[in-house]
Design a protein around this motif. Structure first.
Motif, PDB file in Angstrom:
ATOM      1  N   THR A  62      -4.755   2.690   2.409  1.00  0.00           N
ATOM      2  CA  THR A  62      -5.874   1.537   2.209  1.00  0.00           C
ATOM      3  C   THR A  62      -5.367   0.423   1.914  1.00  0.00           C
ATOM      4  O   THR A  62      -6.643  -0.180   1.920  1.00  0.00           O
ATOM      5  CB  THR A  62      -6.915   2.388   0.445  1.00  0.00           C
ATOM      6  OG1 THR A  62      -6.189   3.899   0.692  1.00  0.00           O
ATOM      7  CG2 THR A  62      -8.000   2.445   0.742  1.00  0.00           C
ATOM      8  N   SER A  64       0.969  -1.634   0.101  1.00  0.00           N
ATOM      9  CA  SER A  64       0.011   0.173  -0.423  1.00  0.00           C
ATOM     10  C   SER A  64       0.915   1.224   0.281  1.00  0.00           C
ATOM     11  O   SER A  64       2.168   1.073   0.341  1.00  0.00           O
ATOM     12  CB  SER A  64      -1.052  -0.207   1.089  1.00  0.00           C
ATOM     13  OG  SER A  64      -1.784   0.956   1.432  1.00  0.00           O
ATOM     14  N   THR A  87      -2.101   0.135  -7.186  1.00  0.00           N
ATOM     15  CA  THR A  87      -1.133   0.482  -7.688  1.00  0.00           C
ATOM     16  C   THR A  87      -0.841   2.047  -7.625  1.00  0.00           C
ATOM     17  O   THR A  87      -1.429   2.444  -7.431  1.00  0.00           O
ATOM     18  CB  THR A  87      -2.421   0.418  -8.737  1.00  0.00           C
ATOM     19  OG1 THR A  87      -2.855  -1.213  -9.205  1.00  0.00           O
ATOM     20  CG2 THR A  87      -1.014   0.540 -10.045  1.00  0.00           C
ATOM     21  N   THR A 138      -3.820   0.948 -17.245  1.00  0.00           N
ATOM     22  CA  THR A 138      -2.438   0.648 -16.011  1.00  0.00           C
ATOM     23  C   THR A 138      -3.384   0.314 -14.394  1.00  0.00           C
ATOM     24  O   THR A 138      -2.950  -0.481 -13.818  1.00  0.00           O
ATOM     25  CB  THR A 138      -1.741   1.493 -15.841  1.00  0.00           C
ATOM     26  OG1 THR A 138      -2.154   2.555 -14.941  1.00  0.00           O
ATOM     27  CG2 THR A 138      -1.053   1.800 -16.480  1.00  0.00           C
TER      28      THR A 138
HETATM   29  C1  LIG Z   1       0.295   8.717  -7.773  1.00  0.00           C
HETATM   30  C2  LIG Z   1      -0.432   8.088  -8.322  1.00  0.00           C
HETATM   31  C3  LIG Z   1      -0.382   7.165  -9.366  1.00  0.00           C
HETATM   32  C4  LIG Z   1      -1.676   5.686  -9.423  1.00  0.00           C
HETATM   33  N1  LIG Z   1      -1.043   5.570 -10.365  1.00  0.00           N
HETATM   34  C5  LIG Z   1      -2.278   4.810 -10.563  1.00  0.00           C
HETATM   35  C6  LIG Z   1      -2.361   3.354 -11.704  1.00  0.00           C
HETATM   36  O1  LIG Z   1      -1.567   2.966 -12.187  1.00  0.00           O
HETATM   37  N2  LIG Z   1      -2.971   2.505 -11.879  1.00  0.00           N
HETATM   38  C7  LIG Z   1      -4.178   2.691 -11.219  1.00  0.00           C
HETATM   39  O2  LIG Z   1      -5.518   0.990 -11.557  1.00  0.00           O
HETATM   40  N3  LIG Z   1      -4.852   3.426  -9.745  1.00  0.00           N
HETATM   41  C8  LIG Z   1      -3.484   3.801  -9.649  1.00  0.00           C
HETATM   42  N4  LIG Z   1      -3.773   4.905  -8.159  1.00  0.00           N
HETATM   43  C9  LIG Z   1      -4.636   4.685  -7.651  1.00  0.00           C
HETATM   44  C10 LIG Z   1      -4.685   4.224  -6.095  1.00  0.00           C
HETATM   45  O3  LIG Z   1      -4.061   2.552  -6.482  1.00  0.00           O
HETATM   46  C11 LIG Z   1      -5.863   3.693  -5.538  1.00  0.00           C
HETATM   47  O4  LIG Z   1      -6.423   5.122  -4.980  1.00  0.00           O
HETATM   48  C12 LIG Z   1      -5.280   3.445  -4.378  1.00  0.00           C
HETATM   49  O5  LIG Z   1      -7.458   2.827  -3.478  1.00  0.00           O
HETATM   50  C13 LIG Z   1      -4.761   3.308  -3.305  1.00  0.00           C
HETATM   51  O6  LIG Z   1      -4.217   2.638  -2.607  1.00  0.00           O
HETATM   52  P1  LIG Z   1      -3.358   2.260  -1.274  1.00  0.00           P
HETATM   53  O7  LIG Z   1      -3.375   3.754   0.027  1.00  0.00           O
HETATM   54  O8  LIG Z   1      -3.209   1.276  -0.574  1.00  0.00           O
HETATM   55  O9  LIG Z   1      -1.668   2.972  -2.214  1.00  0.00           O
HETATM   56  C14 LIG Z   1      -2.587   6.035  -8.521  1.00  0.00           C
HETATM   57  C15 LIG Z   1      -2.814   6.673  -7.272  1.00  0.00           C
HETATM   58  C16 LIG Z   1      -1.663   8.242  -6.981  1.00  0.00           C
HETATM   59  C17 LIG Z   1      -1.690   9.320  -6.013  1.00  0.00           C
END
Ligand SMILES: Cc1cc2nc3c(=O)[nH]c(=O)nc-3n(C[C@H](O)[C@H](O)[C@H](O)COP(=O)(O)O)c2cc1C
Length: 152
Positions: A13, A9, A57, A99
């Motif tokens: 989340t 993560s 991601t 992606t």
């Molecule tokens: C800088 C950034 C890049 C991201 N790139 C992707 C991506 O390439 N593909 C995708 O499906 N989600 C992408 N996301 C969305 C995150 O995966 C999504 O908000 C996820 O719920 C975050 O979970 P986490 O809090 O566990 O990191 C990106 C988010 C951020 C802030």
């Protein structure tokens, strides 16, 4: 049946979804270990029958930085999980197009290469669609638990 729950993560989340998933599976009577942060040694030591990975991601389809050392070590050491099961919850945002949930997809592909069997198609949680991914995961988790109960 020993279930090991791991997560990768950036903002927390996927960790939260993994914590909730571990709790739900435990409440259903499964033996559950929650390994955080993910570690290959801890995973192998736990000798899981099933692995549940919750991975978000970042970048353009990349794995969270904190998950990369685990993933790379798994690729290098290549422990086979022949006959073991796994499932993946991928977190992403469909606004990223091609992606979408590629982090989860990368883990899924690696576990398939390691000869684990996918017990349920990957759940893709879309940040564009939900503000409560841990609640949205519940119906899928119930299906996951049912699939394990039946294969036990
Ligand atoms: C800088 C950034 C890049 C991201 N790139 C992707 C991506 O390439 N593909 C995708 O499906 N989600 C992408 N996301 C969305 C995150 O995966 C999504 O908000 C996820 O719920 C975050 O979970 P986490 O809090 O566990 O990191 C990106 C988010 C951020 C802030």
């Amino acid at each position: 049946m020993h279930l090991v729950v791991i997560s990768g993560s950036v903002y927390g989340t996927a960790d939260l979804v993994a914590d909730e998933a571990a709790q739900r599976c435990r409440a259903a009577g499964l033996e559950v270990s929650r390994i955080k942060p993910a570690s290959v040694d801890a995973l192998l030591e736990a000798a899981p029958d099933i692995i549940l990975g919750c991975v978000s991601t970042t970048g353009m389809g990349e794995l969270p930085d904190s998950f990369v050392p685990f993933f790379t070590e798994l690729q290098d050491r290549f422990p086979l999980f022949t006959g073991k099961h796994f499932a993946v919850i991928g977190l992403g945002d469909s606004a990223y197009g091609d992606t979408f949930c590629q982090g989860g997809e990368q883990l899924r592909e690696l576990l398939l290469e390691l000869q684990a069997l996918e017990s349920l198609p990957m759940l893709r949680l879309d940040a564009s669609e939900t503000v409560s991914p841990e609640l949205d995961a519940e119906p899928w988790l119930d299906q996951f638990i049912e699939s394990l109960t039946h294969s036990a």
